[in-house]
Each structure stands twice: as C-alpha cells, then as structure tokens.
Scaffold this motif. Structure first.
Motif, PDB file in Angstrom:
ATOM      1  N   LYS A  26       0.834  -1.210   0.000  1.00  0.00           N
ATOM      2  CA  LYS A  26       0.000   0.000   0.000  1.00  0.00           C
ATOM      3  C   LYS A  26       0.861   1.249   0.000  1.00  0.00           C
ATOM      4  O   LYS A  26       0.453   2.296  -0.489  1.00  0.00           O
ATOM      5  CB  LYS A  26      -0.921   0.005   1.218  1.00  0.00           C
ATOM      6  CG  LYS A  26      -1.964  -1.097   1.175  1.00  0.00           C
ATOM      7  CD  LYS A  26      -2.779  -1.112   2.439  1.00  0.00           C
ATOM      8  CE  LYS A  26      -3.746  -2.282   2.447  1.00  0.00           C
ATOM      9  NZ  LYS A  26      -4.436  -2.408   3.726  1.00  0.00           N
ATOM     10  N   HIS A  78      -9.649 -11.490  -5.699  1.00  0.00           N
ATOM     11  CA  HIS A  78     -10.444 -11.098  -4.531  1.00  0.00           C
ATOM     12  C   HIS A  78      -9.535 -10.552  -3.416  1.00  0.00           C
ATOM     13  O   HIS A  78      -9.818  -9.499  -2.841  1.00  0.00           O
ATOM     14  CB  HIS A  78     -11.259 -12.291  -4.027  1.00  0.00           C
ATOM     15  CG  HIS A  78     -12.059 -11.992  -2.801  1.00  0.00           C
ATOM     16  ND1 HIS A  78     -13.209 -11.241  -2.825  1.00  0.00           N
ATOM     17  CD2 HIS A  78     -11.853 -12.318  -1.500  1.00  0.00           C
ATOM     18  CE1 HIS A  78     -13.667 -11.115  -1.586  1.00  0.00           C
ATOM     19  NE2 HIS A  78     -12.860 -11.767  -0.766  1.00  0.00           N
ATOM     20  N   ASP A  81      -8.159  -7.149  -4.510  1.00  0.00           N
ATOM     21  CA  ASP A  81      -9.170  -6.090  -4.419  1.00  0.00           C
ATOM     22  C   ASP A  81      -9.423  -5.680  -2.970  1.00  0.00           C
ATOM     23  O   ASP A  81      -9.563  -4.495  -2.672  1.00  0.00           O
ATOM     24  CB  ASP A  81     -10.476  -6.536  -5.072  1.00  0.00           C
ATOM     25  CG  ASP A  81     -10.383  -6.591  -6.588  1.00  0.00           C
ATOM     26  OD1 ASP A  81      -9.444  -6.001  -7.167  1.00  0.00           O
ATOM     27  OD2 ASP A  81     -11.258  -7.237  -7.202  1.00  0.00           O
ATOM     28  N   GLU A  82      -9.481  -6.654  -2.066  1.00  0.00           N
ATOM     29  CA  GLU A  82      -9.680  -6.324  -0.652  1.00  0.00           C
ATOM     30  C   GLU A  82      -8.489  -5.551  -0.096  1.00  0.00           C
ATOM     31  O   GLU A  82      -8.667  -4.599   0.655  1.00  0.00           O
ATOM     32  CB  GLU A  82      -9.906  -7.598   0.173  1.00  0.00           C
ATOM     33  CG  GLU A  82     -11.302  -8.131   0.066  1.00  0.00           C
ATOM     34  CD  GLU A  82     -11.577  -9.216   1.100  1.00  0.00           C
ATOM     35  OE1 GLU A  82     -10.645  -9.664   1.802  1.00  0.00           O
ATOM     36  OE2 GLU A  82     -12.752  -9.617   1.199  1.00  0.00           O
ATOM     37  N   TYR A  83      -7.283  -5.975  -0.453  1.00  0.00           N
ATOM     38  CA  TYR A  83      -6.064  -5.334   0.049  1.00  0.00           C
ATOM     39  C   TYR A  83      -5.992  -3.869  -0.381  1.00  0.00           C
ATOM     40  O   TYR A  83      -5.638  -3.003   0.418  1.00  0.00           O
ATOM     41  CB  TYR A  83      -4.835  -6.110  -0.450  1.00  0.00           C
ATOM     42  CG  TYR A  83      -3.525  -5.583   0.073  1.00  0.00           C
ATOM     43  CD1 TYR A  83      -3.166  -5.765   1.410  1.00  0.00           C
ATOM     44  CD2 TYR A  83      -2.629  -4.920  -0.756  1.00  0.00           C
ATOM     45  CE1 TYR A  83      -1.966  -5.291   1.906  1.00  0.00           C
ATOM     46  CE2 TYR A  83      -1.428  -4.449  -0.274  1.00  0.00           C
ATOM     47  CZ  TYR A  83      -1.090  -4.633   1.060  1.00  0.00           C
ATOM     48  OH  TYR A  83       0.109  -4.160   1.530  1.00  0.00           O
ATOM     49  N   SER A  85      -8.573  -1.981  -1.443  1.00  0.00           N
ATOM     50  CA  SER A  85      -9.896  -1.358  -1.394  1.00  0.00           C
ATOM     51  C   SER A  85      -9.800   0.106  -0.954  1.00  0.00           C
ATOM     52  O   SER A  85      -9.159   0.433   0.045  1.00  0.00           O
ATOM     53  CB  SER A  85     -10.788  -2.127  -0.420  1.00  0.00           C
ATOM     54  OG  SER A  85     -12.047  -1.504  -0.323  1.00  0.00           O
ATOM     55  N   GLY A  86     -10.431   0.991  -1.738  1.00  0.00           N
ATOM     56  CA  GLY A  86     -10.451   2.416  -1.419  1.00  0.00           C
ATOM     57  C   GLY A  86      -9.191   3.174  -1.808  1.00  0.00           C
ATOM     58  O   GLY A  86      -9.099   4.378  -1.600  1.00  0.00           O
ATOM     59  N   ARG A  87      -8.218   2.500  -2.373  1.00  0.00           N
ATOM     60  CA  ARG A  87      -6.947   3.139  -2.744  1.00  0.00           C
ATOM     61  C   ARG A  87      -6.986   3.608  -4.195  1.00  0.00           C
ATOM     62  O   ARG A  87      -7.561   2.947  -5.058  1.00  0.00           O
ATOM     63  CB  ARG A  87      -5.777   2.156  -2.592  1.00  0.00           C
ATOM     64  CG  ARG A  87      -5.630   1.601  -1.209  1.00  0.00           C
ATOM     65  CD  ARG A  87      -4.720   2.467  -0.409  1.00  0.00           C
ATOM     66  NE  ARG A  87      -4.639   2.012   0.966  1.00  0.00           N
ATOM     67  CZ  ARG A  87      -3.786   2.492   1.827  1.00  0.00           C
ATOM     68  NH1 ARG A  87      -2.936   3.417   1.455  1.00  0.00           N
ATOM     69  NH2 ARG A  87      -3.782   2.076   3.059  1.00  0.00           N
ATOM     70  N   SER A  90      -1.469   2.041  -5.990  1.00  0.00           N
ATOM     71  CA  SER A  90      -1.028   0.755  -5.467  1.00  0.00           C
ATOM     72  C   SER A  90       0.380   0.499  -5.984  1.00  0.00           C
ATOM     73  O   SER A  90       0.760   0.990  -7.046  1.00  0.00           O
ATOM     74  CB  SER A  90      -1.988  -0.349  -5.890  1.00  0.00           C
ATOM     75  OG  SER A  90      -2.158  -0.357  -7.294  1.00  0.00           O
TER      76      SER A  90
END
Length: 139
Positions: A26, A78, A81-83, A85-87, A90
């Motif tokens: 992140k 999946h 995308d979760e890792y 999420s909202g970013r 990356s």
C-alpha cells in the motif's frame, strides 16, 4: 541498502518458489538506494529466510496494477481487491533474483529489540551479499 519486509508465510514461499513475482504494498519506502528486500516471514515462522533483488517498482491504480501483474501475482483477484480497497494508488515490487538462506535467521539475534515492521525497516549490510549475518539497523 536493503529493506526488511514482513511477508506472510504462504506468500514468502511462493516468492522463493518463483510463482509470485510481485510483492504488493500500500505504501513504499522512500530511499532510491534500496536494491534488495530481506524477507522476514511473519508468525508462526518468525524468521528471516532470504532476500530478493528488486527489478523495478510499479505504481499504478489498482486496476492497472492488476492488469500488469496478475499472471505472476501469487494471490487471488479477490484478495488483491480487498487489500487495495479504497486506494487510488497501489505498488508492486517486481521480484528479481531470489536467495534463500541455508539456515533461517532469528531477527532478534541480529537486531536489538526487534519488532516486525508493519510496512518496512531499512537494514544495512556493510559487507555486501551474502554476509547477511551482519545485518544491523541502518543509521
């Protein structure tokens, strides 16, 4: 200069097997001098098992990064995308040459008051590869 990253056991194994050629983050370290990642495997392993060279650092939107890295991501879409999420940004470290140590290292033997880094920790190996036993916190 080297950076120590905490990596989950299943992902670390895939890196050293060659099936995961990108390590996702992140945020990324700031130093442009880092060429090598020292791999600390999180619990239950809790040891430094090797290192890899960084071929390049990718910085993209999550969708663009997945398109570039999915074939050798070593993770599911999946999970990706979760890792991220909202970013909007990356990062991925492209894994170059990997070197698994003959014997895993206990980081507490090398770094005083060792606490696994949440993101990264700069380390210094003044004698160069492969004398990783000389790791110490960078000044």
């Amino acid at each position: 200069m080297k950076v120590l990253l905490s990596i989950k056991p299943e992902f670390a194994e895939k890196i050293f097997e060659g099936t995961k050629r990108f390590e996702f983050r992140k945020s990324i370290y700031r130093s442009k001098d880092v060429r090598t990642v020292v791999v600390y495997v999180t619990q239950p392993v809790g040891q430094i098992i090797g290192e890899f060279d960084v071929e390049e650092i990718l910085c993209e939107t999550p969708d663009e990064l997945w398109a570039l890295t999915s074939d050798f991501s070593g993770i599911s879409k999946h999970f990706f995308d979760e890792y991220f999420s909202g970013r909007t940004r990356s990062f991925a470290l492209a894994v170059g040459d990997v070197r698994r140590y003959d014997r895993p290292l206990d980081p507490s033997d090398l770094i005083e008051n060792f606490t696994p880094p949440q993101s990264y920790m700069y380390v210094n190996d003044e004698l160069g590869r492969p004398s990783t036993g000389q790791l110490s916190l960078a000044v």
